[in-house]
Design a protein around this motif. Sequence first.
Motif, PDB file in Angstrom:
ATOM      1  N   ARG A  10       8.585  44.728   1.212  1.00  0.00           N
ATOM      2  CA  ARG A  10       9.532  43.552   2.150  1.00  0.00           C
ATOM      3  C   ARG A  10      10.757  43.424   1.840  1.00  0.00           C
ATOM      4  O   ARG A  10      11.152  43.322   0.290  1.00  0.00           O
ATOM      5  N   GLY A  11      11.685  42.900   2.713  1.00  0.00           N
ATOM      6  CA  GLY A  11      13.136  42.594   2.115  1.00  0.00           C
ATOM      7  C   GLY A  11      13.964  43.446   1.489  1.00  0.00           C
ATOM      8  O   GLY A  11      13.981  45.014   1.555  1.00  0.00           O
ATOM      9  N   SER A  12      15.099  43.134   0.888  1.00  0.00           N
ATOM     10  CA  SER A  12      16.091  44.099   0.238  1.00  0.00           C
ATOM     11  C   SER A  12      16.814  43.216  -1.070  1.00  0.00           C
ATOM     12  O   SER A  12      16.662  41.991  -0.965  1.00  0.00           O
ATOM     13  N   GLY A  13      17.295  43.899  -1.961  1.00  0.00           N
ATOM     14  CA  GLY A  13      17.920  43.337  -2.972  1.00  0.00           C
ATOM     15  C   GLY A  13      17.270  43.965  -4.088  1.00  0.00           C
ATOM     16  O   GLY A  13      16.446  45.000  -4.019  1.00  0.00           O
ATOM     17  N   PRO A  14      17.334  43.525  -5.406  1.00  0.00           N
ATOM     18  CA  PRO A  14      16.770  43.887  -6.770  1.00  0.00           C
ATOM     19  C   PRO A  14      15.156  43.901  -6.407  1.00  0.00           C
ATOM     20  O   PRO A  14      14.644  43.025  -5.718  1.00  0.00           O
TER      21      PRO A  14
ATOM     22  N   VAL B 212       3.539  52.436  -9.259  1.00  0.00           N
ATOM     23  CA  VAL B 212       4.138  51.663  -8.024  1.00  0.00           C
ATOM     24  C   VAL B 212       5.623  51.152  -8.328  1.00  0.00           C
ATOM     25  O   VAL B 212       6.418  51.448  -7.308  1.00  0.00           O
ATOM     26  N   LEU B 213       6.182  51.144  -9.359  1.00  0.00           N
ATOM     27  CA  LEU B 213       7.390  50.667  -9.464  1.00  0.00           C
ATOM     28  C   LEU B 213       8.289  51.999  -9.389  1.00  0.00           C
ATOM     29  O   LEU B 213       9.270  52.173  -8.831  1.00  0.00           O
ATOM     30  N   VAL B 214       7.838  53.253  -9.691  1.00  0.00           N
ATOM     31  CA  VAL B 214       8.243  54.280  -9.885  1.00  0.00           C
ATOM     32  C   VAL B 214       8.389  54.802  -8.298  1.00  0.00           C
ATOM     33  O   VAL B 214       9.488  55.360  -7.759  1.00  0.00           O
ATOM     34  N   GLU B 215       7.365  54.619  -7.496  1.00  0.00           N
ATOM     35  CA  GLU B 215       7.087  54.995  -6.209  1.00  0.00           C
ATOM     36  C   GLU B 215       8.275  53.915  -5.478  1.00  0.00           C
ATOM     37  O   GLU B 215       8.826  54.485  -4.385  1.00  0.00           O
ATOM     38  N   ALA B 216       8.472  52.880  -5.843  1.00  0.00           N
ATOM     39  CA  ALA B 216       9.433  52.022  -5.222  1.00  0.00           C
ATOM     40  C   ALA B 216      10.890  52.219  -5.455  1.00  0.00           C
ATOM     41  O   ALA B 216      11.655  51.523  -5.041  1.00  0.00           O
ATOM     42  N   GLY B 217      11.099  53.237  -6.495  1.00  0.00           N
ATOM     43  CA  GLY B 217      12.535  53.735  -6.777  1.00  0.00           C
ATOM     44  C   GLY B 217      13.273  53.005  -7.974  1.00  0.00           C
ATOM     45  O   GLY B 217      14.347  53.174  -8.253  1.00  0.00           O
ATOM     46  N   VAL B 218      12.195  52.309  -8.739  1.00  0.00           N
ATOM     47  CA  VAL B 218      12.665  51.726  -9.826  1.00  0.00           C
ATOM     48  C   VAL B 218      13.164  52.659 -10.910  1.00  0.00           C
ATOM     49  O   VAL B 218      12.347  53.571 -11.308  1.00  0.00           O
ATOM     50  N   THR B 219      14.078  52.442 -11.563  1.00  0.00           N
ATOM     51  CA  THR B 219      14.757  53.418 -12.789  1.00  0.00           C
ATOM     52  C   THR B 219      15.168  52.433 -13.866  1.00  0.00           C
ATOM     53  O   THR B 219      15.214  51.340 -13.762  1.00  0.00           O
ATOM     54  N   ALA B 220      15.449  53.371 -15.048  1.00  0.00           N
ATOM     55  CA  ALA B 220      16.020  52.484 -16.111  1.00  0.00           C
ATOM     56  C   ALA B 220      17.221  51.964 -15.894  1.00  0.00           C
ATOM     57  O   ALA B 220      17.655  50.930 -16.510  1.00  0.00           O
ATOM     58  N   ASP B 221      18.096  52.437 -15.126  1.00  0.00           N
ATOM     59  CA  ASP B 221      19.282  51.912 -14.813  1.00  0.00           C
ATOM     60  C   ASP B 221      19.177  50.839 -13.931  1.00  0.00           C
ATOM     61  O   ASP B 221      19.959  49.863 -13.776  1.00  0.00           O
ATOM     62  N   GLU B 222      18.115  50.706 -12.928  1.00  0.00           N
ATOM     63  CA  GLU B 222      17.858  49.558 -12.061  1.00  0.00           C
ATOM     64  C   GLU B 222      16.646  48.949 -12.363  1.00  0.00           C
ATOM     65  O   GLU B 222      15.464  48.999 -11.623  1.00  0.00           O
ATOM     66  N   PRO B 223      16.292  48.502 -13.798  1.00  0.00           N
ATOM     67  CA  PRO B 223      14.833  47.959 -13.586  1.00  0.00           C
ATOM     68  C   PRO B 223      14.418  46.847 -12.745  1.00  0.00           C
ATOM     69  O   PRO B 223      15.109  46.185 -12.497  1.00  0.00           O
ATOM     70  N   ALA B 224      13.108  46.394 -12.866  1.00  0.00           N
ATOM     71  CA  ALA B 224      12.530  45.424 -11.665  1.00  0.00           C
ATOM     72  C   ALA B 224      12.347  44.171 -12.309  1.00  0.00           C
ATOM     73  O   ALA B 224      12.116  44.080 -13.802  1.00  0.00           O
TER      74      ALA B 224
ATOM     75  N   ALA C  93       5.092  46.257 -22.377  1.00  0.00           N
ATOM     76  CA  ALA C  93       5.108  46.494 -23.717  1.00  0.00           C
ATOM     77  C   ALA C  93       5.092  48.247 -23.430  1.00  0.00           C
ATOM     78  O   ALA C  93       5.752  48.860 -24.495  1.00  0.00           O
ATOM     79  N   ARG C  94       4.325  48.802 -22.848  1.00  0.00           N
ATOM     80  CA  ARG C  94       4.300  50.247 -22.368  1.00  0.00           C
ATOM     81  C   ARG C  94       5.672  50.856 -21.605  1.00  0.00           C
ATOM     82  O   ARG C  94       5.928  51.997 -22.139  1.00  0.00           O
ATOM     83  N   HIS C  95       6.082  49.988 -20.841  1.00  0.00           N
ATOM     84  CA  HIS C  95       7.146  50.515 -20.103  1.00  0.00           C
ATOM     85  C   HIS C  95       8.420  49.685 -19.912  1.00  0.00           C
ATOM     86  O   HIS C  95       8.822  49.213 -18.662  1.00  0.00           O
ATOM     87  N   PRO C  96       8.909  49.145 -21.181  1.00  0.00           N
ATOM     88  CA  PRO C  96      10.116  48.381 -21.062  1.00  0.00           C
ATOM     89  C   PRO C  96      11.495  48.675 -20.553  1.00  0.00           C
ATOM     90  O   PRO C  96      12.047  47.836 -19.910  1.00  0.00           O
ATOM     91  N   GLU C  97      11.625  49.922 -20.386  1.00  0.00           N
ATOM     92  CA  GLU C  97      12.643  50.534 -19.368  1.00  0.00           C
ATOM     93  C   GLU C  97      12.612  50.086 -17.872  1.00  0.00           C
ATOM     94  O   GLU C  97      13.684  49.970 -17.327  1.00  0.00           O
TER      95      GLU C  97
END
Length: 299
Positions: free
Chosen positions: A18-22, A82-94, A111-115
């Motif tokens: 839903r929505g838009s933004g970070p 799920v975060l990868v599918e949503a387009g989250v990257t190390a440059d724009e973390p969630a 702990a496992r994916h701090p990026e």
Amino acid sequence: MKTSTLKVPGATLHHEIRGSGPTLLLICGGVYDAAGYAELARRLADRYTVVTYDRRGNSRSPLDGPPEPQSIETHADDAHRVLVEAGVTADEPAYVFGNSSGAIIGLELAARHPEQVRVLVSHEPPLFELLPDRDRWRGVVRDVEEAFAKEGAGAAMQALSAAFVASDGERAEDAPAGGDPAAEGPERIPGGAQAPQGAPDPETMEMLGRLERNAEFFIGYEVPPFSRYTPDGAALRASSVRVVAAVGEKAEGEPPYRAAVAVAGLLGTRPTAFPGDHGGFGSEPEAFAARLHQVLSTT
């Protein structure tokens, strides 16, 4: 709202955006699914791209095979995917928020994916291993496992509910005035749903049916293994993620509240109070959303 499915090892995950933004990922706990966060998500979608999902084995996220004991690590990897599918990257973390067992999953994700994670709000994770009375809770979980094996989900849920009521009774003389949600019944079990007020609409009825079906998976295959998990404090302290241990203002003294305080101690921080109790995101969504945005936007 956009609804999709994502194939992951061993399951297929239903997720909603839903929505838009970070990006803000909301990880549910216990018997809940994405619909449990609907009211909170609606109040945040004007500021965030809010991602919710049904955790594996629950509701619309079926396993590939029969039910089996679950692991926090597997669920954290699901959240990562799920975060990868949503387009989250190390440059724009969630941003990530988790309640109850979802709060435990959030800690493992950080702990496992701090990026992938900018800020994690871990709201009342039931980390019994961090409590001074951990031995008692180990016994409770053994009773739950035995009840599930011999009598099924209903008896196992009653065993867990009784332990929470007893825990409340042990501290009743020291409890603050104003009533204690922990004594209200089985809905105070981590992840348990609160009954709706009045006649529910068809959408709510459908959700409640799913949650009822989730109860067996929760009590039989999640509670025992999840209760034995201990977060990696060293990894969390060394990571770039700002971890906020959150407590419900109306839940002081309850086991998940005390566990959140212990997480803050593990990280060398102080717990942050949120409106309501263990399920404040559902009972007070407006105030909860405002508080969550305030915490996430604090640098």
